[in-house]
Structures are given as C-alpha cells and as structure tokens.
Design a protein around this motif. Sequence first.
Motif, PDB file in Angstrom:
ATOM      1  N   UNK A   1      31.983  -1.536  56.323  1.00 24.39           N
ATOM      2  CA  UNK A   1      33.175  -1.795  57.119  1.00 24.39           C
ATOM      3  C   UNK A   1      33.553  -0.471  57.762  1.00 24.39           C
ATOM      4  N   UNK A   2      33.789  -0.508  59.074  1.00 27.82           N
ATOM      5  CA  UNK A   2      34.014   0.726  59.806  1.00 27.82           C
ATOM      6  C   UNK A   2      35.156   0.566  60.809  1.00 27.82           C
ATOM      7  N   UNK A   3      35.742   1.686  61.174  1.00 26.59           N
ATOM      8  CA  UNK A   3      36.754   1.721  62.216  1.00 26.59           C
ATOM      9  C   UNK A   3      36.046   1.505  63.553  1.00 26.59           C
ATOM     10  N   UNK A   4      36.425   0.453  64.258  1.00 26.65           N
ATOM     11  CA  UNK A   4      35.738   0.112  65.497  1.00 26.65           C
ATOM     12  C   UNK A   4      35.925   1.159  66.577  1.00 26.65           C
ATOM     13  N   UNK A   5      37.024   1.884  66.527  1.00 25.58           N
ATOM     14  CA  UNK A   5      37.318   2.867  67.570  1.00 25.58           C
ATOM     15  C   UNK A   5      36.546   4.166  67.384  1.00 25.58           C
ATOM     16  N   UNK A   6      36.566   4.696  66.172  1.00 23.60           N
ATOM     17  CA  UNK A   6      35.951   6.003  65.925  1.00 23.60           C
ATOM     18  C   UNK A   6      34.553   5.918  65.317  1.00 23.60           C
ATOM     19  N   UNK A   7      34.213   4.766  64.745  1.00 26.31           N
ATOM     20  CA  UNK A   7      32.935   4.638  64.055  1.00 26.31           C
ATOM     21  C   UNK A   7      32.967   5.172  62.635  1.00 26.31           C
ATOM     22  N   UNK A   8      34.138   5.534  62.153  1.00 22.62           N
ATOM     23  CA  UNK A   8      34.266   6.076  60.802  1.00 22.62           C
ATOM     24  C   UNK A   8      33.987   4.998  59.770  1.00 22.62           C
ATOM     25  N   UNK A   9      33.102   5.303  58.826  1.00 21.73           N
ATOM     26  CA  UNK A   9      32.760   4.359  57.777  1.00 21.73           C
ATOM     27  C   UNK A   9      33.851   4.371  56.708  1.00 21.73           C
ATOM     28  N   UNK A  10      34.439   3.229  56.449  1.00 26.28           N
ATOM     29  CA  UNK A  10      35.502   3.114  55.459  1.00 26.28           C
ATOM     30  C   UNK A  10      34.945   2.741  54.081  1.00 26.28           C
ATOM     31  N   UNK A  11      33.887   1.997  54.097  1.00 27.48           N
ATOM     32  CA  UNK A  11      33.169   1.691  52.850  1.00 27.48           C
ATOM     33  C   UNK A  11      31.755   1.266  53.216  1.00 27.48           C
ATOM     34  N   UNK A  12      30.815   1.636  52.385  1.00 28.53           N
ATOM     35  CA  UNK A  12      29.434   1.246  52.651  1.00 28.53           C
ATOM     36  C   UNK A  12      28.658   1.057  51.366  1.00 28.53           C
TER      37      UNK A  12
END
Length: 383
Positions: A35-46
């Motif tokens: 699951x990632x932030x759609x704007x920045x591409x930051x991975x929130x969990x993987x």
Amino acid sequence: MKTIVSVFLYVIICSIQIYAVSAEEINLNAKAAVIMDAESGKILYEKSKDQKMPNASTTKILTCLYILKHCDLDQMAEVSKNAAMQPKVRLGVREVEKYKVKDLLYGLMLESYNDCAVVLAEHAEGSVEKFEKRMNQMAENLGTLNTHFVTPNGLDGIDKKGRHETTAQDLAKIMARCIKNQQFLEITQTKQYTFTDGSRKRRFICNNHNALLSSMQGVISGKTGYTSKAGYCYVGAVKQKNMTMTFSVLASGWPPHKTYKWKDVRKLVQYATDHYERREIIADTSKIKEISIKNGLKEKVLLKTGNLKAAFLVKKTDKIKIESILPSFIDAPVKEGQKVGEIKYLINGKSQKSVPIYAKQSVKQKDYWYYFEKIIQRFTLIA
C-alpha cells in the motif's frame, strides 16, 4: 529488588503486547502486497514488494490506460479469429464483428473479458505482439522496474524475455498513474453498462465485479484477477483521511478462498490510516525579510521565497522540523532572483523538501567609479 523485577516484567509484557498488535495488523494471506501514497510513491506497508509474480487480470488496468491514451474511443474495432478464440472469461465476440472501442473497455474492466482485451490490442497496434511491446514500454515509463507483460488480458504466458509477471510495488505504481485519468475512473466506477455490437443485433450487459466499491469507504477504483498460477489478485485505490493510496495483493489465496483478497485489502488500508497522516505546514518567514550586503550600493536587500506550503504523508510519530539556511550577509553585486539561501523541511532529521530564498532586487557593487565619484564630491565640498 522486587521493584526491579516488576519493572522488568512490565517491559516484557508491553513488548509482547506491541508485537501481538503488529503481527495482527500485518497478518496477510497474500504472498506479496503493497500500500503506497499515490502522490509521492511512498511505501506505507509492504510484504515481498519486489517479488516477481504472475498477476492475472490486474494486467488489464495498463491495457485500459494504453487504449485511453492512444485510441479514439468512438472508433469501431473489428474482431479477428484470434480474438474470437480467447478462453473464458469472455464476451463472446465473433470473427468479423465490430464493436466500439469505448464499449470494449467497459467489457474489459467491468467483466474482465479476455476477448475484449485482444480485440483492443489488435485494434491499437495491429497485433498482440506489437501491443505487448508498447505496453511494456509504457510500464517502464511509469517507473516499473520488475514488470514484463506477455498478454494484454493477464493470462499466463511466456516469451523470449520471460514470463508474464510483475510485482506488488510495480502494480501499485501503475494504478497510481491510472487514477489520474478521469476516463479510467469513470469506467471502473460504473456499476452497470449496456451496449451492442456494430450491427445492433446483439446486446450485452456488463456488471462491475469490484465488490469494494460498494462495501468499503473511499474506494475509487480497482481490478480483480485470477489464474491457477497467480491465485486471487487485486489492485485498487482508496481515498481516506485526506490520503489517496493505491494497493495491490498478489496470490491472496486460491479456491475456495475468493474473499481473502478483500480481507487483505482492508488490513492494508486500516494499517495505513492507523499509522500515517497527511500534515500540511507553512514555514514562518517573518524573520526572513532582508539580508545585509557587503560592499554594495545598498546596505540591505529585500528577500522573497517560493511556495512555502508543503504537505507530507508521515507516520503519526514522525517529527517535522523547518530550518532556514541564510548567511549573515552576501557580497555585492546582487542580481534580482539570485538564490541567497533556502528553507528546508526535515522529517526525523532527513531533508524532504527545500524552498529557495531569492533576492527581491538587484544591488550594484561599490566599484572604482563609485569611490572616484565620492572623492570628487569631497573635493567639491572643500572648494
């Protein structure tokens, strides 16, 4: 001694409780997930975000995006023998029939029809092989590093460059681009769609099989997928708590566990909203108004900055700090728009964004002619 033992036991108990909560939060059925932030591409969990895996009909989100960007949706696409022979799930197109491109996209995304994908691919590029090449180029341009698609519909396949596969992270990246396309959202949010073939002799009704659209708050798009090799897969997007996130789950169970993917997605979104938040901040520049000039015709110059408003998706425990980097003075000459410093936004000590500080006006240097003029003026006053 009893006090020390009590404290020690308390720490152990707390550690166990924290671990138990974390384990519950990330206990997924999927073999890979993101699951990632759609704007920045930051991975929130993987979970195994870079593991290459077959992804079934989730492939169709890229097929859809490609068609939306490269084809006229009102054009008619003719059915080939190859397209008519595609396996289930299929619309049941017949060779030589014609369909509007737009209608085929609804069949592709709502019912996941495999024959619709092939008709569209052949219409766009002349053949499935040429379409695959273009589709892979598009995936690469979107920043995917471990994606190779062999079929436009996601059916398992293999060619000289490898088998049909992607990663959880790449799939979430592709969806992040897809949801920026308004037509993509319009198609994937439609609950039911009716159309006919070009002759108007055959009529079709497509129903959206994305169960999360009506059962989960904030879901804005999604695509299911299944093959015997890929297992149940899903890629989607959600808006909750001022955050737009994309997510994907791969190999989230096999029959009869069709609902595992929905449970996994709910856990991912719950984890993200529990642990992250979007913070909007504006740097205070009340003390950044001017700067001294050395050897200039003016003693000081006014300053201006770029956009000071910033938004970051951060963990709720993260610390945001703003630093102003500006020297005590600058040397003349100074040009209007010259960068003289910067404002840095730091999260846990790491720089995330910088905003330049500019000189608002030009200031000339005290040169030879300046001092010569001063000498003349002095002699004039004495005389």
